[in-house]
Scaffold this motif. Structure first.
Motif, mmCIF file in Angstrom:
data_model
loop_
_atom_site.group_PDB
_atom_site.id
_atom_site.type_symbol
_atom_site.label_atom_id
_atom_site.label_comp_id
_atom_site.label_asym_id
_atom_site.label_seq_id
_atom_site.Cartn_x
_atom_site.Cartn_y
_atom_site.Cartn_z
ATOM 1 N N ALA A 130 -1.247 2.590 0.248
ATOM 2 C CA ALA A 130 -0.155 3.198 1.009
ATOM 3 C C ALA A 130 -0.594 3.493 2.437
ATOM 4 C CB ALA A 130 0.317 4.474 0.324
ATOM 5 N N LEU A 131 -1.797 4.033 2.619
ATOM 6 C CA LEU A 131 -2.297 4.316 3.964
ATOM 7 C C LEU A 131 -2.442 3.029 4.778
ATOM 8 C CD1 LEU A 131 -5.009 7.005 3.087
ATOM 9 C CD2 LEU A 131 -2.855 7.398 4.314
ATOM 10 N N ASN A 132 -2.904 1.980 4.130
ATOM 11 C CA ASN A 132 -3.037 0.696 4.826
ATOM 12 C C ASN A 132 -1.679 0.073 5.133
ATOM 13 O OD1 ASN A 132 -5.813 0.918 4.759
ATOM 14 N ND2 ASN A 132 -6.095 -0.477 3.039
ATOM 15 N N LEU A 133 -0.757 0.157 4.176
ATOM 16 C CA LEU A 133 0.566 -0.446 4.346
ATOM 17 C C LEU A 133 1.396 0.271 5.402
ATOM 18 C CD1 LEU A 133 2.842 -2.401 3.261
ATOM 19 C CD2 LEU A 133 3.458 -0.546 1.684
ATOM 20 N N LEU A 134 1.389 1.600 5.343
ATOM 21 C CA LEU A 134 2.248 2.387 6.225
ATOM 22 C C LEU A 134 1.658 2.575 7.620
ATOM 23 C CD1 LEU A 134 3.291 5.207 3.706
ATOM 24 C CD2 LEU A 134 4.723 3.278 4.464
ATOM 25 N N ASN A 186 4.447 6.275 -11.974
ATOM 26 C CA ASN A 186 4.010 5.104 -11.206
ATOM 27 C C ASN A 186 5.180 4.304 -10.620
ATOM 28 O OD1 ASN A 186 1.445 5.888 -11.838
ATOM 29 N ND2 ASN A 186 0.844 4.000 -12.855
ATOM 30 N N PRO A 187 6.213 3.981 -11.429
ATOM 31 C CA PRO A 187 7.354 3.259 -10.828
ATOM 32 C C PRO A 187 8.065 4.088 -9.756
ATOM 33 C CG PRO A 187 7.366 3.032 -13.218
ATOM 34 C CD PRO A 187 6.333 4.068 -12.901
ATOM 35 N N GLU A 188 8.166 5.403 -9.969
ATOM 36 C CA GLU A 188 8.816 6.245 -8.959
ATOM 37 C C GLU A 188 8.006 6.238 -7.659
ATOM 38 O OE1 GLU A 188 10.240 10.831 -8.064
ATOM 39 O OE2 GLU A 188 9.375 10.346 -10.033
ATOM 40 N N TYR A 189 6.680 6.306 -7.791
ATOM 41 C CA TYR A 189 5.822 6.266 -6.609
ATOM 42 C C TYR A 189 6.063 4.983 -5.812
ATOM 43 C CZ TYR A 189 1.498 5.737 -3.880
ATOM 44 O OH TYR A 189 0.584 5.538 -2.873
ATOM 45 N N LEU A 190 6.098 3.839 -6.508
ATOM 46 C CA LEU A 190 6.290 2.563 -5.818
ATOM 47 C C LEU A 190 7.660 2.484 -5.154
ATOM 48 C CD1 LEU A 190 4.670 0.142 -8.419
ATOM 49 C CD2 LEU A 190 3.692 0.910 -6.241
ATOM 50 N N ALA A 191 8.683 3.009 -5.831
ATOM 51 C CA ALA A 191 10.032 2.983 -5.260
ATOM 52 C C ALA A 191 10.106 3.859 -4.013
ATOM 53 C CB ALA A 191 11.047 3.450 -6.301
ATOM 54 N N ARG A 192 9.519 5.035 -4.078
ATOM 55 C CA ARG A 192 9.524 5.928 -2.915
ATOM 56 C C ARG A 192 8.690 5.351 -1.770
ATOM 57 N NH1 ARG A 192 11.251 11.345 -3.456
ATOM 58 N NH2 ARG A 192 11.915 11.936 -5.569
ATOM 59 N N LEU A 193 7.572 4.712 -2.113
ATOM 60 C CA LEU A 193 6.739 4.101 -1.077
ATOM 61 C C LEU A 193 7.505 3.000 -0.346
ATOM 62 C CD1 LEU A 193 4.001 3.830 0.335
ATOM 63 C CD2 LEU A 193 3.270 2.325 -1.539
ATOM 64 N N ALA A 194 8.224 2.180 -1.112
ATOM 65 C CA ALA A 194 9.035 1.126 -0.493
ATOM 66 C C ALA A 194 10.102 1.730 0.409
ATOM 67 C CB ALA A 194 9.671 0.251 -1.574
ATOM 68 N N ALA A 195 10.736 2.811 -0.053
ATOM 69 C CA ALA A 195 11.773 3.463 0.749
ATOM 70 C C ALA A 195 11.182 4.052 2.028
ATOM 71 C CB ALA A 195 12.456 4.551 -0.073
ATOM 72 N N GLN A 196 9.972 4.596 1.949
ATOM 73 C CA GLN A 196 9.332 5.125 3.159
ATOM 74 C C GLN A 196 8.969 3.984 4.107
ATOM 75 O OE1 GLN A 196 5.873 7.618 2.493
ATOM 76 N NE2 GLN A 196 5.504 7.907 4.690
ATOM 77 N N LYS A 197 8.491 2.888 3.547
ATOM 78 C CA LYS A 197 8.086 1.745 4.381
ATOM 79 C C LYS A 197 9.252 1.190 5.171
ATOM 80 C CE LYS A 197 5.757 -1.778 5.996
ATOM 81 N NZ LYS A 197 4.844 -1.592 7.156
ATOM 82 N N VAL A 198 10.409 1.026 4.537
ATOM 83 C CA VAL A 198 11.564 0.439 5.229
ATOM 84 C C VAL A 198 12.413 1.498 5.929
ATOM 85 C CG1 VAL A 198 11.614 -1.538 3.672
ATOM 86 C CG2 VAL A 198 13.038 0.454 3.164
#
Length: 269
Positions: free
Chosen positions: A76-80, A237-249
């Motif tokens: 997440a730190l690398n992606l964001l 875990n799925p909630e984390y990934l969904a929220r991470l995607a929402a933060q990214k976009v």
């Protein structure tokens, strides 16, 4: 030593883009300087606890150092933010690196938490790994809420022991709440170290390195303790990934709660 500005919001929880060398150095510096310094290592579970509990999130955001314990948090730190982190800063490994430096520099440690049988195995294991380690005190968890005036009494025992670093093993998020509450009473680093006590005492088997690198430690832990951990991993875990995607976009702002130094009315000891 001035700490670098490394904190970045991962779903609203401020995590440091740090390395083992940087984190260890900051902890040892605080110990040698006699400064309060709250540390934790957060994997997906810890981040999601802070997302769901805003009061906890505000307390986590007041920590001096929050390391990316899990690979998905590092990703997440690398992606964001393009942090360029090559590795996570895993709590059990960070614990060993801090203990190695503490042994080399003569900084006594205090072990707080877990059960007495685990501590009875952990102490000789640490002395085998680090013959020069100074263990100033050992105190098992009471597995109950704090009583009036008890935080001060615990802090007095730790201070009187001569300890310069405290390792706290109460499990997430209990250990983070304890660390947050005790920081105001102790002039030394407190490290919430998660499963490090159990791992280094031989009570938990570590996953193979390839699973750790691939971010699959959760699957290993789930296989060992399915009844206790299935909700943590299969729902969070799925909630984390969904929220991470929402933060990214940027469809979700993931605004971090303001850091809070206010002690909770009650907390586990």
């Amino acid at each position: 030593m001035d700490a670098p500005v490394t904190k970045r919001s991962v779903l609203g929880v401020l995590v440091d883009a740090t390395t083992y060398a940087d984190a260890t150095g900051r902890i040892i510096d605080a110990a040698e300087s006699g400064r309060p310094f709250a540390v934790t290592a957060l994997a997906v579970h810890g981040v999601m606890e802070g997302v769901h509990d805003k009061a906890l999130g505000a307390r986590l955001n007041s920590f001096d150092l929050v390391t990316p314990d899990g690979q998905p948090v590092r990703w997440a730190l690398n992606l964001l933010y393009g942090a360029g982190l090559d590795d996570r800063v895993y709590g059990p490994t960070l614990t060993l690196k801090v203990l190695e430096r503490a042994a080399a520099t003569g900084l006594p440690i205090y072990l707080y938490g877990s059960t007495q049988p685990t501590l009875d195995r952990l102490v000789p294991a640490l002395r085998t790994m680090f013959p020069d380690i100074k263990i100033a005190g050992v105190e098992a968890s009471k597995f109950r809420a704090v009583e009036p005036g008890e935080a001060e009494r615990i802090a007095e025992r730790i201070t009187a022991s001569g300890a310069r670093i405290v390792l706290v093993g109460l499990g997430c998020p209990r250990q983070e709440i304890f660390t947050h509450a005790l920081r105001e009473h102790l002039s030394m680093p407190l490290l919430a170290v998660g499963a490090a006590f159990d791992y280094h005492a031989g009570g938990l088997r570590k996953p193979p390195p390839w699973m750790q690198r691939a971010g699959l430690e959760w699957l290993w832990r789930l296989g060992l303790e399915p009844k206790r951990l299935w909700k943590r991993y299969l729902l969070l875990n799925p909630e984390y990934l969904a929220r991470l995607a929402a933060q990214k976009v940027r469809v979700w702002k993931a605004a971090p709660p303001q850091p809070s130094r206010d002690a909770p009315a009650t907390f586990p000891v």
